[in-house]
Design a protein around this motif. Structure first.
Motif, PDB file in Angstrom:
ATOM      1  N   VAL A 147       0.866  -1.192   0.000  1.00 32.21           N
ATOM      2  CA  VAL A 147       0.000   0.000   0.000  1.00 32.21           C
ATOM      3  C   VAL A 147       0.897   1.234   0.000  1.00 32.21           C
ATOM      4  N   ASP A 148       0.744   2.055  -1.046  1.00 33.94           N
ATOM      5  CA  ASP A 148       1.662   3.176  -1.253  1.00 33.94           C
ATOM      6  C   ASP A 148       0.994   4.536  -1.101  1.00 33.94           C
ATOM      7  N   GLY A 149      -0.186   4.549  -0.493  1.00 32.39           N
ATOM      8  CA  GLY A 149      -0.856   5.824  -0.329  1.00 32.39           C
ATOM      9  C   GLY A 149      -2.335   5.613  -0.191  1.00 32.39           C
ATOM     10  N   ALA A 150      -3.073   6.726  -0.254  1.00 34.05           N
ATOM     11  CA  ALA A 150      -4.519   6.633  -0.047  1.00 34.05           C
ATOM     12  C   ALA A 150      -5.259   7.574  -0.982  1.00 34.05           C
ATOM     13  N   LEU A 151      -6.446   7.120  -1.387  1.00 35.05           N
ATOM     14  CA  LEU A 151      -7.392   7.991  -2.085  1.00 35.05           C
ATOM     15  C   LEU A 151      -8.468   8.302  -1.045  1.00 35.05           C
ATOM     16  N   VAL A 152      -8.535   9.575  -0.673  1.00 38.49           N
ATOM     17  CA  VAL A 152      -9.341   9.984   0.474  1.00 38.49           C
ATOM     18  C   VAL A 152     -10.535  10.799  -0.018  1.00 38.49           C
ATOM     19  N   GLY A 153     -11.739  10.414   0.359  1.00 39.87           N
ATOM     20  CA  GLY A 153     -12.938  11.152  -0.037  1.00 39.87           C
ATOM     21  C   GLY A 153     -13.332  12.144   1.044  1.00 39.87           C
ATOM     22  N   GLY A 154     -14.300  11.752   1.873  1.00 32.54           N
ATOM     23  CA  GLY A 154     -14.853  12.639   2.901  1.00 32.54           C
ATOM     24  C   GLY A 154     -13.800  13.387   3.710  1.00 32.54           C
ATOM     25  N   ALA A 155     -12.784  12.671   4.180  1.00 28.93           N
ATOM     26  CA  ALA A 155     -11.791  13.304   5.052  1.00 28.93           C
ATOM     27  C   ALA A 155     -10.896  14.292   4.306  1.00 28.93           C
ATOM     28  N   SER A 156     -10.944  14.284   2.967  1.00 31.41           N
ATOM     29  CA  SER A 156     -10.099  15.233   2.222  1.00 31.41           C
ATOM     30  C   SER A 156     -10.710  16.632   2.231  1.00 31.41           C
ATOM     31  N   LEU A 157     -11.958  16.745   2.706  1.00 32.19           N
ATOM     32  CA  LEU A 157     -12.639  18.052   2.744  1.00 32.19           C
ATOM     33  C   LEU A 157     -12.465  18.741   4.086  1.00 32.19           C
ATOM     34  N   ASP A 158     -11.859  18.029   5.037  1.00 33.80           N
ATOM     35  CA  ASP A 158     -11.600  18.591   6.361  1.00 33.80           C
ATOM     36  C   ASP A 158     -10.101  18.879   6.428  1.00 33.80           C
ATOM     37  N   LEU A 159      -9.809  20.173   6.476  1.00 35.35           N
ATOM     38  CA  LEU A 159      -8.419  20.597   6.344  1.00 35.35           C
ATOM     39  C   LEU A 159      -7.478  19.927   7.354  1.00 35.35           C
ATOM     40  N   THR A 160      -7.877  19.958   8.636  1.00 38.97           N
ATOM     41  CA  THR A 160      -7.003  19.409   9.676  1.00 38.97           C
ATOM     42  C   THR A 160      -6.845  17.910   9.504  1.00 38.97           C
ATOM     43  N   GLU A 161      -7.968  17.261   9.227  1.00 40.72           N
ATOM     44  CA  GLU A 161      -7.957  15.808   9.058  1.00 40.72           C
ATOM     45  C   GLU A 161      -7.066  15.425   7.866  1.00 40.72           C
ATOM     46  N   PHE A 162      -7.258  16.122   6.748  1.00 38.89           N
ATOM     47  CA  PHE A 162      -6.486  15.775   5.550  1.00 38.89           C
ATOM     48  C   PHE A 162      -4.995  16.044   5.782  1.00 38.89           C
ATOM     49  N   ALA A 163      -4.685  17.177   6.403  1.00 38.92           N
ATOM     50  CA  ALA A 163      -3.275  17.494   6.682  1.00 38.92           C
ATOM     51  C   ALA A 163      -2.674  16.421   7.583  1.00 38.92           C
ATOM     52  N   ASN A 164      -3.455  15.929   8.536  1.00 41.08           N
ATOM     53  CA  ASN A 164      -2.942  14.873   9.423  1.00 41.08           C
ATOM     54  C   ASN A 164      -2.784  13.538   8.699  1.00 41.08           C
ATOM     55  N   ILE A 165      -3.622  13.292   7.713  1.00 36.99           N
ATOM     56  CA  ILE A 165      -3.444  12.075   6.901  1.00 36.99           C
ATOM     57  C   ILE A 165      -2.128  12.196   6.127  1.00 36.99           C
ATOM     58  N   VAL A 166      -1.924  13.364   5.516  1.00 37.01           N
ATOM     59  CA  VAL A 166      -0.681  13.593   4.766  1.00 37.01           C
ATOM     60  C   VAL A 166       0.532  13.403   5.682  1.00 37.01           C
ATOM     61  N   ARG A 167       0.397  13.847   6.934  1.00 37.67           N
ATOM     62  CA  ARG A 167       1.525  13.814   7.881  1.00 37.67           C
ATOM     63  C   ARG A 167       1.554  12.530   8.706  1.00 37.67           C
ATOM     64  N   TYR A 168       1.051  11.449   8.148  1.00 43.98           N
ATOM     65  CA  TYR A 168       0.952  10.200   8.915  1.00 43.98           C
ATOM     66  C   TYR A 168       2.289   9.751   9.493  1.00 43.98           C
ATOM     67  N   GLN A 169       3.371  10.108   8.801  1.00 42.85           N
ATOM     68  CA  GLN A 169       4.680   9.648   9.295  1.00 42.85           C
ATOM     69  C   GLN A 169       5.041  10.312  10.618  1.00 42.85           C
ATOM     70  N   LYS A 170       4.541  11.518  10.812  1.00 44.10           N
ATOM     71  CA  LYS A 170       4.904  12.276  12.012  1.00 44.10           C
ATOM     72  C   LYS A 170       4.059  11.874  13.216  1.00 44.10           C
ATOM     73  N   HIS A 171       2.741  11.839  13.014  1.00 47.92           N
ATOM     74  CA  HIS A 171       1.933  11.688  14.217  1.00 47.92           C
ATOM     75  C   HIS A 171       1.799  10.267  14.702  1.00 47.92           C
ATOM     76  N   VAL A 172       2.303   9.330  13.927  1.00 45.90           N
ATOM     77  CA  VAL A 172       2.232   7.951  14.424  1.00 45.90           C
ATOM     78  C   VAL A 172       3.575   7.244  14.386  1.00 45.90           C
ATOM     79  N   GLY A 173       4.564   7.943  13.853  1.00 45.67           N
ATOM     80  CA  GLY A 173       5.905   7.343  13.859  1.00 45.67           C
ATOM     81  C   GLY A 173       6.035   6.081  13.035  1.00 45.67           C
ATOM     82  N   VAL A 174       5.445   6.100  11.822  1.00 43.32           N
ATOM     83  CA  VAL A 174       5.605   4.935  10.928  1.00 43.32           C
ATOM     84  C   VAL A 174       7.055   4.858  10.478  1.00 43.32           C
TER      85      VAL A 174
END
Ligand code: PGA
Length: 264
Positions: A237-264
């Protein structure tokens, strides 16, 4: 810096029929600022937005003027180049607006507009002809899942979509189980990985190992900031296609920043 497997993770926001061109300008501007404020490294995770067609010129102008590190694309494309096709949008027009990508065969197009596998294949060819990277969407319904298991339908859809694709093609595949789209019930990372691995073997079989190794496979369906990390830990899995959550700025930014907030 790409991922270890050499594939640059892609987080793509499918806005569907939401946000007009003025809202789009405000949203993209705020998204870019918030990611910059958070020191997001765009070279480690690519960020793409898919606004409605009527927003594309505004988004293009903003991104070019402010040199924002965000790419964009259309949500659909015509199989035809030009002519008497009322309401359709040519790949040539999307290319002229500097779109990088185009979503093809989204389940809403397949269901609500009766798009067939053949039409999806023709659109994929049209996208490639106009230098757009197609994001080919495949996925099974709940009924398919029950009858045929998780990968039979997505695999068949991918095979059909690749009918006119040659081995030099730059494509992205999005596995989106229809039952997970907009339902709040995402697949598990293991389910997504299982199908993504099958899809990658189809790519290897039809387009060769090299293309299969380079092609990004996204998961889509109720992706949120609190579940993205699990998907991104899976090797196929190399990424995500995001629908509903892409319209919420904070949520989408946090999805983009997944490496930071969960330490993947
Ligand atoms: P969702 O949609 O994230 O709202 O489930 C995904 C999609 O349709 O691409």
């Amino acid at each position: 810096m790409a991922a270890l497997n050499g594939r640059l993770p892609l987080i793509a926001g499918n806005w569907k029929m939401n946000l007009d061109h003025l809202q789009a300008i405000a949203f993209v501007q705020k998204l870019a600022w918030s990611l910059k404020d958070a020191r997001h490294d765009f070279t480690t995770v690519e960020v793409a937005v898919f606004p409605p067609f009527t927003d594309l010129r505004s988004v293009q102008t903003l991104i070019a003027a402010d040199k924002l590190p965000i790419v964009f694309g259309g949500q659909d494309v015509s199989a035809h180049d030009s002519g008497a096709y009322t309401g359709e949008i040519s790949g040539a027009f999307l290319s002229a607006l500097e779109c990088s990508y185009v979503i093809i065969g989204h389940s809403e197009r397949r269901t609500l507009h009766n798009e067939t596998d053949e039409q999806v294949a023709a659109k994929v060819s049209a996208a490639l002809k106009h230098n757009l990277v197609p994001i080919i969407c495949v996925g099974e319904t709940a009924e398919d899942l029950e009858k045929h298991g998780p990968s039979a339908v997505p695999v068949a859809q991918l095979r059909a979509a690749l009918a006119g694709v040659d081995t030099a093609a730059d494509i992205v595949v999005a596995y989106e189980p229809v039952w997970a789209i907009g339902s709040g019930q995402a697949a598990t990372p293991e389910q997504a990985e299982q199908v993504a691995a099958q899809l990658r073997s189809v790519l290897a079989e039809l387009l060769g190992q090299d293309v299969a190794g380079k092609t990004r496979i996204l998961y889509g369906g109720s992706v949120k900031a609190n579940n993205i990390a699990g998907f991104m830990r899976e090797p196929n899995v190399d990424g995500a296609l995001v629908g509903g959550a892409s319209l919420d700025l904070t949520e989408f930014a946090n999805i983009v920043r997944y490496q930071k907030h969960v330490g993947v």
